[in-house]
Design a protein around this motif. Structure first.
Motif, short mmCIF file in Angstrom:
data_model
loop_
_atom_site.label_atom_id
_atom_site.label_comp_id
_atom_site.label_asym_id
_atom_site.label_seq_id
_atom_site.Cartn_x
_atom_site.Cartn_y
_atom_site.Cartn_z
N GLU A 118 50.71 39.49 22.49
CA GLU A 118 51.27 40.74 22.90
C GLU A 118 50.92 40.73 24.37
N GLY A 119 49.84 40.31 24.88
CA GLY A 119 49.60 40.49 26.39
C GLY A 119 48.54 39.50 26.89
N LEU A 120 48.70 39.19 28.28
CA LEU A 120 47.62 38.28 28.81
C LEU A 120 47.27 39.10 29.91
N VAL A 121 46.13 39.22 30.35
CA VAL A 121 45.25 39.99 31.13
C VAL A 121 44.01 39.27 31.88
N GLY A 122 44.12 38.76 33.08
CA GLY A 122 43.08 38.08 33.54
C GLY A 122 43.10 38.04 35.12
N GLY A 123 41.93 38.28 35.81
CA GLY A 123 42.00 38.32 37.24
C GLY A 123 42.77 38.88 37.88
N TYR A 124 43.37 38.34 38.98
CA TYR A 124 44.41 39.11 39.96
C TYR A 124 45.61 39.53 39.01
N THR A 125 46.29 40.59 38.94
CA THR A 125 47.28 40.87 38.08
C THR A 125 48.27 41.80 38.75
N GLY A 126 48.10 42.05 39.97
CA GLY A 126 48.95 43.00 41.04
C GLY A 126 49.98 41.87 41.59
N PRO A 127 50.59 42.48 42.71
CA PRO A 127 51.80 41.54 43.17
C PRO A 127 51.29 40.64 44.05
N GLY A 128 51.88 39.53 44.21
CA GLY A 128 51.41 38.45 45.06
C GLY A 128 50.27 37.92 44.45
N GLY A 129 49.54 37.06 45.23
CA GLY A 129 48.27 36.63 44.63
C GLY A 129 47.00 36.89 45.25
N LYS A 130 46.09 36.64 44.81
CA LYS A 130 44.60 36.76 45.28
C LYS A 130 43.86 35.68 44.83
N THR A 131 43.23 35.14 45.89
CA THR A 131 42.43 33.92 45.55
C THR A 131 41.03 34.24 44.93
N VAL A 132 41.05 34.55 43.76
CA VAL A 132 39.75 34.63 42.67
C VAL A 132 39.91 33.59 41.98
N LEU A 133 38.28 33.36 41.48
CA LEU A 133 38.10 32.67 40.14
C LEU A 133 37.60 33.87 39.28
N PRO A 134 38.39 34.44 38.25
CA PRO A 134 37.99 35.55 37.55
C PRO A 134 36.86 35.24 36.55
N HIS A 135 36.18 36.09 36.32
CA HIS A 135 34.94 35.84 35.53
C HIS A 135 35.21 35.80 33.94
N ARG A 136 36.57 36.63 33.77
CA ARG A 136 36.94 37.06 32.39
C ARG A 136 38.50 37.25 32.42
N ALA A 137 38.97 36.53 31.48
CA ALA A 137 40.27 36.68 31.03
C ALA A 137 40.42 36.88 29.67
N VAL A 138 41.64 37.96 29.11
CA VAL A 138 41.74 38.33 27.96
C VAL A 138 43.19 38.13 27.22
N ALA A 139 43.50 37.71 26.13
CA ALA A 139 44.56 37.57 25.58
C ALA A 139 44.67 38.52 24.42
N LYS A 140 45.58 39.59 24.22
CA LYS A 140 45.81 40.35 23.27
C LYS A 140 46.91 39.83 22.04
N LEU A 141 46.09 39.74 21.06
CA LEU A 141 47.06 39.18 19.93
C LEU A 141 47.26 40.00 18.71
N ASP A 142 48.52 39.92 18.26
CA ASP A 142 48.57 40.30 16.97
C ASP A 142 49.00 39.09 15.71
N LEU A 143 48.54 39.23 14.88
CA LEU A 143 48.70 38.22 13.45
C LEU A 143 49.15 38.87 12.59
N ARG A 144 50.47 38.25 11.81
CA ARG A 144 51.06 39.07 10.81
C ARG A 144 50.74 38.21 9.55
#
Lengths: 506, 506
Positions: free
Chosen positions: A348-374
């Motif tokens: 459904e969704g992917l969210v990790g690190g920098y999500t705004g416009p352009g880039g941002k040179t970070v190594l994110p400590h956390r990343a999330v995937a939103k899933l739905d299983l039918r």
């Protein structure tokens, strides 16, 4: 308005029309007269009925954001009292409360009704008309539509059903069935507390008296078809969270991306974990054991799908979805079989690190995937969740959190169930041969009615049309200029007819 | 303030102190007297110098968001005029303009200076003090620090260098070197138009006269070490975009997640593509050919790293980064070799479908991974980008867009270069033996100076301390209470000394 049922008929004409359009199953001319009297109220109260829906939509009730839920619940209760329910009670839960109500018409048969009073989130910037304005807009080729969050999913059709009940009240006629009503406020977040609400002794006892359950739903497609769903897939919604904290590797806060040379990345860890969840084709679920409990489509289900695929338009479906090819380049029939018979693992969704416009040179400590299983029969939500966790652990991703936010088992109802036969009868009298569809690819918590707790048949019923559930510019047709779909008033009249049918059918 | 250079010394004391602290390389007592006179201005103008920095930080200048860039460029130009530059010109580019300036002191030697006037984005909700307030705060164990975006990266040290130049102006002393100055406004987005700015004939001609280039940078660590960087990795920042539109499969708009049963998912497509970019260890770059051009660390570089690793604190580094283990569980020395010698493929950010709270049952038509790739000699940005595109195409992901937003080649400067020797001399006179570090793991566009265009040595120099670049609560020490780091004034005085050293060193 449909040509077969023009707005300007007199009450006498309506009685005659009801009798002419085919008698109700096993019922009297007196009942038919009552029905026509009730239906006649609907046109008279059109403005009031539509305003009720507008008021409802203007009250956001978004469980995912805990926005307007108290107000939304209170409004639901007021509308039920107005519609003639004798008992209307708030049912507390560990989440949002449910609403339980009963209407004793002194009838021989009792029918259960399921409502949801919450709606999906919105991004107002994507809407042509603000999502909580409930504006009435002329839509070319359709007629007058109401635009707003909940227009079709589910306040529009629910308000149409309430208009039908109000017509009984204002006409002074008794309902042909008693009603047991339950509404939840967390349907859009996977109904996590619906079992808790349904298991309240008072609620459970009332539903045990029911002959079946239905949910108002506008089932008319623009291609002229109507569908009766004999079931729906189950669902699990969850987040997979990869973090330095839980992993014990990589950073515990976002750090400068240059350090990735010497530090593990929780984001790559998540990508690798996700990659194990589908096969090399990028689609087939690869969670170990996930497919083991899948009951293949039966010959009867396949026949239903074949029949449906012949009546439905592949071109229209592709256009609506914006797709050029079905998965694996299967044909229309097989794509429909997949919709009814195949479990899914969807991002459904992917969210990790920098999500705004352009880039941002970070190594994110956390990343999330939103899933739905039918899920399809005979899978269960509980077992599927356990399989996912075991799979991740086995593949070396046991540190990844699996946070289920909601979900439930698939639901199935036999095609000879009372609620199905009543729906068929009403559609047929309107000149429509309903498509029997074995299993909705989406989900609703019908399992609570059809499962071991109650073992009741449960389905959707309704005329009318809308679209855009969960999407921007969700709409519901109020006054139709399209010959294939009915507007609000005629859909309300069909709910009246459906209630008479439920009271009389053998 | 450091014990060796107390604030309350008279001007005469300062001259004596300058002479005592070791003579400048190859210079006269007269020059030493000039230097002390200039340095004496700095304490007197402390408040004004800090206010200049605060004014600068209060002017956001974020290229990634095109926020405050015109104002930021104008402010940069005004500060240069104030600091004594005779020529100050805006240099237009296809992106944000550069600023070119010259200061002709009639000296024999000319030195180039590189500034950036843009800063990284912020999420104000993560900051203890608003990022554009430039608040002065007491920080236990450090002293008075300025908190704000750009505090250390790079407005703080740049303002410190400007304070040094202003001290020449107010003292009436001539600079010991001529200056050629260039600033860009797109450093934080990968300097996409810096070559265009540098290749302006007027700019190029001026830099061709330089003996070397430096960028102000506070190099003091809390553990008492200072470092001279002999180079930096190159970088590419880019987005990988998987979409139904480009793929020709999956939906062209977000659709209900239930349809994933019969429709391809651009999000899964992206996950599968990403998964090919690193090896099974989840870390080693696996882009075909990417590692082929890597020049292994030389024995001399390895010796530098060994020396540095002995002086630096592994415990402090782990604490600062919030890590328990280095990648592959390598030891401290090897982790430092990786930092200097290993190219990286890092995920900065993941964005796809629904990214808000809770879930939303959509099948997204588009998913994006933001990557940065760090490059070591003899890799180039151009070739690395081509290799990535070829890799994706070969693996079946040729439809995935590779949108490079910025980047450039690695940079290297020999350790016997003039700017390096001058920096060494100043640090040593302060009692600090600088660590020679072969290659910064982060990046700056020094390649434009060290590469074929100019073939100049280029490095960073500066005393002082700050932290939190690209992170919340970025700070820069104004008044130090920590014996290992200098505050603003002493760092400014060391820039004065550095300029004298550059003017006199052989």
């Amino acid at each position: 308005m449909p040509p077969s049922f023009p707005e300007n008929l007199s009450r006498r004409d309506l009685i005659a029309a009801a009798l002419l359009s085919g008698t109700l199953s096993n019922t009297s001319a007196a009942a038919a007269g009552d029905m026509a009297a009730v239906q006649a109220e609907i046109g008279k109260n059109h403005d009031k009925n539509v305003e009720r829906l507008q008021t409802w939509i203007r009250q956001p009730s978004i469980a995912a954001e805990n926005r307007g839920m108290t107000e939304g619940c209170d409004l639901m209760m007021r509308m039920l009292s107005e519609a003639g329910f004798g008992t209307v009670k708030k049912v507390p839960s560990d989440g949002q409360p449910g609403v339980f109500a009963t209407l004793d018409a002194g009838a021989a048969r009792t029918i259960g009704i399921y409502f949801m009073y919450d709606v999906k989130q919105v991004d107002p910037s994507e809407w042509m008309s603000p999502p909580f304005d409930a504006a009435l807009v002329d839509r070319p080729g359709l007629g007058k539509v109401l635009i707003g969050r909940g227009a079709v999913n589910q306040k529009g059709p629910e308000a149409t059903f309430l208009a039908a009940l109000n017509a009984f009240r204002t006409s002074g006629k008794r309902l042909p069935v008693n009603l047991v009503f339950i509404a939840e406020g967390e349907e859009e977040i996977g109904s996590p507390h619906f079992p808790q609400i349904m298991k309240r002794p008072e609620v459970l006892e009332a539903f045990r008296k029911c002959a079946g359950v239905f949910m108002p739903m506008p089932m008319q497609s623009l291609d002229g078809t109507v569908t009766i769903n004999l079931g729906a897939k189950g669902v699990i919604e969850l987040e997979l969270v990869s973090s330095g904290e839980k992993w014990g590797r990589g950073p515990k806060l976002d750090v400068h991306s240059s350090t990735e040379a010497a530090i593990d990345s929780p984001a790559w860890h998540l990508i690798q974990a996700l990659n194990t969840l589908v096969a090399a084709d990028g689609h087939t679920p690869a969670i170990e054991g996930f497919l083991d409990d899948v009951r293949p489509l039966t010959p009867d289900e396949k026949a239903m799908i074949r029949n449906a695929a012949q009546k439905e338009s592949e071109a229209l479906a592709k256009k609506a979805l914006g797709v050029e090819h079905w998965v694996h380049n299967v044909d229309w029939l097989e794509s429909r079989e997949l919709m009814a018979g195949r479990p899914t693992v969807n991002i459904e969704g992917l969210v990790g690190g920098y999500t705004g416009p352009g880039g941002k040179t970070v190594l994110p400590h956390r990343a999330v995937a939103k899933l739905d299983l039918r899920l399809v029969p005979n899978m269960t939500a509980e077992r599927s969740l356990a399989l996912l966790k075991a799979h991740l652990a086995k593949k070396g991703f046991g540190d990844i959190e699996v946070n289920m936010s909601g979900g439930y088992d698939p639901t199935s109802t036999p095609k000879d169930a009372l609620v199905v036969k009543a729906a068929q009868a009403v559609y047929r009298r309107a000149g429509l041969e309903p498509i029997l569809w074995p299993r909705l690819a989406g989900s609703w918590p019908g399992y609570i009615f059809t499962g071991d707790l109650l073992k009741l048949p449960a389905t959707h019923f309704g005329m009318g049309h809308g679209s855009g559930a969960h999407a921007p510019n969700e709409y519901y047709v109020i006054e139709s200029k399209n010959k294939n779909v009915e507007g609000f008033d005629e859909a309300a009249r069909k709910y009246v007819e459906f209630l008479f049918e439920l009271g009389s059918i053998a």
